[in-house]
Enzyme design. Structure first.
Site, PDB file in Angstrom:
ATOM      1  N   LYS A 278       0.838  -1.197   0.000  1.00 42.21           N
ATOM      2  CA  LYS A 278       0.000   0.000   0.000  1.00 42.21           C
ATOM      3  C   LYS A 278       0.876   1.252   0.000  1.00 42.21           C
ATOM      4  CE  LYS A 278      -3.884  -1.882   2.709  1.00 42.21           C
ATOM      5  NZ  LYS A 278      -4.958  -1.688   1.718  1.00 42.21           N
ATOM      6  N   ARG A 352     -10.128 -11.602   2.228  1.00 47.03           N
ATOM      7  CA  ARG A 352     -10.975 -12.682   1.700  1.00 47.03           C
ATOM      8  C   ARG A 352     -10.251 -14.013   1.770  1.00 47.03           C
ATOM      9  NH1 ARG A 352     -11.512  -9.447  -3.810  1.00 47.03           N
ATOM     10  NH2 ARG A 352     -11.247  -7.815  -2.243  1.00 47.03           N
TER      11      ARG A 352
HETATM   12  N1  BES Z   1      -7.992  -3.824   4.628  1.00 46.89           N
HETATM   13  C1  BES Z   1      -8.200  -3.412   3.295  1.00 46.89           C
HETATM   14  C2  BES Z   1      -9.518  -2.687   3.087  1.00 46.89           C
HETATM   15  C3  BES Z   1      -9.708  -1.362   3.799  1.00 46.89           C
HETATM   16  C4  BES Z   1      -9.540  -0.178   3.110  1.00 46.89           C
HETATM   17  C5  BES Z   1     -10.123  -1.321   5.105  1.00 46.89           C
HETATM   18  C6  BES Z   1      -9.752   1.021   3.754  1.00 46.89           C
HETATM   19  C7  BES Z   1     -10.337  -0.106   5.747  1.00 46.89           C
HETATM   20  C8  BES Z   1     -10.147   1.065   5.066  1.00 46.89           C
HETATM   21  C9  BES Z   1      -8.212  -4.635   2.379  1.00 46.89           C
HETATM   22  O1  BES Z   1      -7.403  -5.688   2.756  1.00 46.89           O
HETATM   23  C10 BES Z   1      -7.732  -4.193   1.054  1.00 46.89           C
HETATM   24  O2  BES Z   1      -6.594  -3.835   0.948  1.00 46.89           O
HETATM   25  N2  BES Z   1      -8.605  -4.249   0.042  1.00 46.89           N
HETATM   26  C11 BES Z   1      -8.271  -3.879  -1.269  1.00 46.89           C
HETATM   27  C12 BES Z   1      -8.775  -4.956  -2.187  1.00 46.89           C
HETATM   28  C13 BES Z   1      -8.239  -4.885  -3.592  1.00 46.89           C
HETATM   29  C14 BES Z   1      -6.757  -5.156  -3.614  1.00 46.89           C
HETATM   30  C15 BES Z   1      -8.973  -5.901  -4.443  1.00 46.89           C
HETATM   31  C16 BES Z   1      -8.920  -2.546  -1.568  1.00 46.89           C
HETATM   32  O3  BES Z   1     -10.034  -2.299  -1.087  1.00 46.89           O
HETATM   33  O4  BES Z   1      -8.313  -1.751  -2.253  1.00 46.89           O
HETATM   34 MN    MN Z   2      -5.425  -5.498   2.046  1.00 48.51          MN
END
Ligand code: BES
Ligand code: MN
Ligand code: ZN
Length: 503
Positions: A278, A352
């Site tokens: 990230k 997931r």
């Molecule tokens: N933990 C994050 C989602 C999240 C985002 C929680 C903002 C709280 C605040 C999750 O693991 C994630 O990174 N999701 C990705 C999925 C994508 C890579 C398909 C996302 O939402 O960008």
């Molecule tokens: Mn994630």
């Protein structure tokens, strides 16, 4: 804060601070507020007549009886308009009164139940909301830094004039205390820094809950998960420095006659994104990526305290998601515990993955309902906003209705989103049964249909990404971990236990 219930007239209370209330537009206060007004020689009526007190929601007037009654101060909290008043109004009013009392350094506060008189709300529900509003507003996270000792209210007495209502109010106060303890635990776990709230620390919290209430507990390590072929969970854990912990708590597990509910909580103690790393800006917020696990553990604390006559199982797959030489990577193909294969597109779609094996494991209990809570997608936050509502995906109309009812009662809002087959096409893979990411569009829907592949029972998925961590304080929610989901789950489970519903 100790909570107790007393029969009597609030104006005679020995507490240092009294809290009474006023609906907007009322010029001659009645009931307990009227009794205090009389004892003060009409001081509250004077404030109203002079325009200094209107009874608006959030308003708090402070009066000093100066010996007219035993209390040092009286707070009159506004309830807003009577026709739109509900339990959320009760929680907010109670919170406003208690926060002001605390700021004034009150030690012993006496309050009436808000909304059960003129407000017309059910007395038990109103009493529970009054105590919950007070306890949740008084919550503080003890951060590990030196600071001045904060004001603390030591005791809260609910004063009720009508003897026939005291029993119901006392029972409701006990429920509220159990719920508030669960919320405080969930908030604490989210608020702890990620080097403290590790999977091991979450397992310790689970052990404490189990010991306190006699629940069964299993904490599975890497080898335990490997024996069960939990390839999806282990893929995420592969790059973790902290030992992963797959936590299972069991309440009444032998009571197979009782309705069985399995609660599943995403327990990523820190989500860097892994190899699909990230951006560093605001990455710290990803300490809240175990908000689902925290809510489930908090709910189990309340379930244990209330000893609900249900079979309730909590499963929280916990691990960090880190970039590392051993980390899983994009293009890996992973086999989950139900034999389905997953092509990794992004290691940041890790929630997931850990949930997949937890949902497969849940089937073992032959559940009547499985509810998972997960900070799963940024897309859900884009869709519903930050601090507004969680998304709910559900394959069972009855279960969805019951959860929506609990959401309405607790103001932990849920908004239904669809499990369309179209989303399934977006995660179709050429090399595996599915991909772990469906790309940019419909990101919340594609994550939900991914999870669906691992369920074969009535199931609800709550995406709490936008509501687990608060940027701004609310009436009874400080900045930081919200504990979202605890009150919702307990309300749903209590409804089930009361036999109002079958799953
Ligand atoms: N933990 C994050 C989602 C999240 C985002 C929680 C903002 C709280 C605040 C999750 O693991 C994630 O990174 N999701 C990705 C999925 C994508 C890579 C398909 C996302 O939402 O960008
Ligand atoms: Mn994630
Ligand atoms: Zn995550």
């Amino acid at each position: 804060m100790d909570v107790n219930v007393e029969q009597g007239s609030i104006e005679a209370s020995g507490a240092d601070t009294l809290i009474v209330n006023l609906f907007e537009g009322v010029t001659a206060p009645a009931g307990a507020t009227g009794a205090v007004d009389n004892a003060l020689g009409g001081a509250i009526s004077d404030l109203i007549a002079g325009g200094d007190l209107k009874g608006k929601a959030g308003e708090v007037a402070v009066l000093y009886p100066r010996g007219a009654i035993p209390a040092r101060r009286v707070l009159v909290v506004g309830l807003g308009k009577a026709d739109s008043f509900d339990l959320e109004g009760v929680r907010r009013a109670s919170a406003a009164g208690v926060k002001r009392a605390r700021d004034l350094n009150a030690r012993h506060v006496a309050t009436i139940v808000h909304g059960a008189g003129f407000g017309g709300l059910d007395v038990a529900a109103a009493a529970q909301a009054t105590v919950e509003g007070a306890l949740l507003a008084a919550y503080r996270f003890d951060a590990p830094k030196k600071k001045e000792p904060a004001n603390e209210i030591e005791a809260l007495t609910i004063v009720e004039y009508d003897n026939r209502r005291v029993g119901a109010i006392s029972a409701a106060a006990r429920v509220a205390e159990a719920v508030a303890a669960g919320v405080a635990l969930a908030r604490d776990l989210v608020n702890m820094p990620p080097n403290v709230a590790t999977p091991t620390r979450l397992a310790e919290a689970a052990r404490t809950i189990a010991a306190a209430h006699g629940l069964g507990i299993t904490v599975g390590d890497r080898a335990w998960a490997a024996e069960r072929k939990m390839g999806a969970y282990l893929a995420v854990a592969q790059g973790a420095g902290e030992p992963p912990q797959f936590i299972i708590l069991e309440h009444n597990v032998d009571r197979t006659d009782a309705p069985t509910v399995v609660l599943v909580g995403k327990g990523i103690t820190f989500d860097t994104g892994g190899i699909s790393i990230k951006p560093s800006e605001r990455m710290g917020e990803m300490k809240s990526d175990m908000g689902g696990a925290a809510a489930v553990l908090g709910a189990m604390e309340a379930v244990g305290r209330l000893n609900l006559p249900l079979r309730v199982i909590a499963i929280t797959p916990c691990t960090e998601n880190m970039p590392d030489a051993n980390a899983y990577r994009p293009a890996d193909i992973i086999t989950a515990s139900n034999g389905k294969t997953i092509e990794i597109i992004s290691t940041d779609a890790e929630g997931r993955m850990v949930l997949a094996d937890a949902l497969v494991h849940a089937a073992q209990y032959q559940p009547d309902a499985v509810i998972d809570l997960a900070t799963l997608t940024g897309a859900c936050v884009v869709a519903l906003g930050s601090g507004v509502a969680a998304g709910i995906f559900c394959n069972d109309d009855g279960l969805r209705d019951r959860l929506l009812r609990a959401a309405d009662a607790t103001y932990e809002r849920l908004w239904p989103l669809p499990l369309y087959d179209d989303y399934r096409r977006a995660i179709k893979s050429e090399v595996a049964d599915m991909k772990n990411s469906g790309g940019r569009f419909g990101g919340v829907g594609t994550s939900a249909v991914f999870l669906k592949e691992f369920t074969d029972y009535p199931w609800a998925h709550l995406d709490i990404a936008g509501v687990a961590l608060a940027e701004k304080s609310g009436d009874y929610t400080p900045v930081g971990g919200t504990g979202f989901g605890v009150r919702l789950l307990v309300d749903y489970l209590r409804g089930l236990a009361a036999g109002r519903q079958s799953k």
